[in-house]
Enzyme design. Structure first.
Site, PDB file in Angstrom:
ATOM      1  N   ARG A  75      13.242  -2.117   8.671  1.00 36.81           N
ATOM      2  CA  ARG A  75      13.107  -0.662   8.742  1.00 36.81           C
ATOM      3  C   ARG A  75      14.261  -0.157   9.601  1.00 36.81           C
ATOM      4  NH1 ARG A  75       8.926  -0.662   4.982  1.00 36.81           N
ATOM      5  NH2 ARG A  75       7.346  -2.176   5.616  1.00 36.81           N
ATOM      6  N   GLY A 105      11.663   0.154  -1.667  1.00 38.20           N
ATOM      7  CA  GLY A 105      10.586   1.023  -2.098  1.00 38.20           C
ATOM      8  C   GLY A 105      10.816   2.473  -1.748  1.00 38.20           C
ATOM      9  N   ASP A 106       9.722   3.192  -1.559  1.00 33.91           N
ATOM     10  CA  ASP A 106       9.776   4.641  -1.366  1.00 33.91           C
ATOM     11  C   ASP A 106      10.641   5.056  -0.174  1.00 33.91           C
ATOM     12  OD1 ASP A 106       8.848   7.394  -1.883  1.00 33.91           O
ATOM     13  OD2 ASP A 106       7.748   7.141  -0.010  1.00 33.91           O
ATOM     14  N   ASP A 131       3.850  -3.482  -3.472  1.00 30.51           N
ATOM     15  CA  ASP A 131       2.804  -2.464  -3.614  1.00 30.51           C
ATOM     16  C   ASP A 131       2.728  -1.840  -5.002  1.00 30.51           C
ATOM     17  OD1 ASP A 131       2.290  -2.869  -0.913  1.00 30.51           O
ATOM     18  OD2 ASP A 131       3.586  -1.230  -0.290  1.00 30.51           O
ATOM     19  N   ASP A 133       3.975   0.865  -6.111  1.00 30.60           N
ATOM     20  CA  ASP A 133       3.577   2.265  -5.903  1.00 30.60           C
ATOM     21  C   ASP A 133       4.718   3.244  -6.173  1.00 30.60           C
ATOM     22  OD1 ASP A 133       5.170   1.533  -3.781  1.00 30.60           O
ATOM     23  OD2 ASP A 133       3.864   2.360  -2.231  1.00 30.60           O
ATOM     24  N   ARG A 175      -0.553  -0.733   1.007  1.00 26.86           N
ATOM     25  CA  ARG A 175      -0.214   0.483   1.755  1.00 26.86           C
ATOM     26  C   ARG A 175      -1.080   1.643   1.297  1.00 26.86           C
ATOM     27  NH1 ARG A 175       5.846   2.917   2.089  1.00 26.86           N
ATOM     28  NH2 ARG A 175       5.261   3.427  -0.042  1.00 26.86           N
TER      29      ARG A 175
END
Length: 329
Positions: A75, A105-106, A131, A133, A175
């Site tokens: 991160r 990801g997002d 995930d 997602d 998540r």
């Protein structure tokens, strides 16, 4: 002949099995066009700190089967600040990068969108997260392996549940998306699946669950019951839910949190193939001049989705809940 480009790759956010396969595919396809490929270490942190290496065919020759990511991941708090974003942009300019491939990801795609506000180079996203997602793709890199890992664990827990005549609440990752719970729950034959997409009122949902478990155990000589629960789906933890079930039913209930084991391991064939397809497609679309988009797979076809639309999962969630209701016995 296309113009020779300097292409950067980074993997960001949570690691996912198959990221290495995507790095391999991007690198080899880019090299086939005589481009230069640079891998940045530690996601956006490496971009900001200019920590990178040039990738050749030898660097990716034996990584398709490996979990994790050879470029490491992290991160990046600095990408939430204007100063950090500008520093990343300056790094891209300083090193004459023409295009950036972001595998993540997002959150990773949000970072890419911030870069695009200040940098004129091409950006292509590749969805890499267990995930699953992300809007604009039927599957994300790592999802197939995470399901198989969760399934293997749940099957083993079932053996213990049968042996000790217990109820088990098994928490899986995801998540804010319950699709891992749905898929692993269906595949394992779990008696109940809990994900927030199915819950309108938590208190009534939990009470109904307790009554269903109690009724089932009265009629089940084996006295075993497995519940697969998506993380963050309830305001109480899996351990607290198990305790409430014990108190209500009088049958010993335990919790098992699978956690980060779902992010590790060698990618299964589905993730290796998906990563290869998307990696190759990312370079093909760079060659075509596309920018600010994510490559995905929908109905077995490569698709493009603007990065700004990848976080819109409302329709996606409705779709998988409909599947859950259709296939539950």
């Amino acid at each position: 002949m296309s113009k020779q480009k300097r292409i950067a790759i980074l993997t960001s956010g949570g690691d996912a099995p198959g990221m290495n396969a995507a790095i391999r595919a991007v690198t080899l396809k880019a090299l086939s066009f005589d481009h230069h490929v640079f891998g940045y270490y530690g996601g956006y942190n490496g971009l900001i700190g200019e920590h990178f290496t040039e990738l050749g065919a030898a660097h990716v020759a034996d990584i398709i089967h490996r979990g994790g990511t050879i470029l490491k991941s992290a991160r990046c708090k600095d990408m939430h600040t204007n100063a950090g974003i500008l520093q990343a942009v300056n790094s891209l300019r300083k090193n004459h990068i023409d295009a950036l491939i972001v595998i993540g990801g997002d959150g990773s795609f949000k970072g890419a969108q911030e870069l695009a506000q200040h940098w004129s180079g091409q950006i292509i996203g590749i969805p890499g997260t267990i995930d699953n997602d992300i809007n604009g793709t039927d599957a994300t890199i790592g999802f197939y392996t995470a399901i198989d890992t969760a399934l293997d664990c749940i099957d083993k827990i079932r053996d213990t549940a049968q042996a000790f005549e217990r109820t088990f609440v098994v928490e899986v990752m995801g998540r804010d998306c319950g699709i891992i719970a749905m898929e692993s729950g269906l595949a394992s034959g779990a008696e109940q699946i809990i994900c927030k997409e199915l819950i309108d009122d938590e208190s009534s949902f939990v009470q109904d669950l307790k009554e269903k478990v109690a009724d089932s155990l009265k009629n089940d000589a084996a006295h075993s019951y497995v519940i697969v629960m998506a993380e963050h789906s309830l305001s109480i933890s899996a351990q607290e839910l198990a305790q409430q079930l014990s108190n209500f039913t009088g049958i010993d209930s335990r919790s098992a949190i699978l956690g980060y084991v779902q992010r590790g391991g060698a990618p299964v064939a589905g993730d290796r193939i998906l990563a290869t397809q998307l990696g190759v497609a990312s370079i093909a679309h760079l060659e075509a001049g596309d920018n600010g988009v994510m490559v995905g797979i929908e109905d077995n076809k490569v698709t493009l989705t603007p990065l700004k639309e990848t976080s819109d999962t409302h329709q996606r969630n409705r779709s998988f809940v409909a599947r859950l209701k259709e296939y539950r016995l």
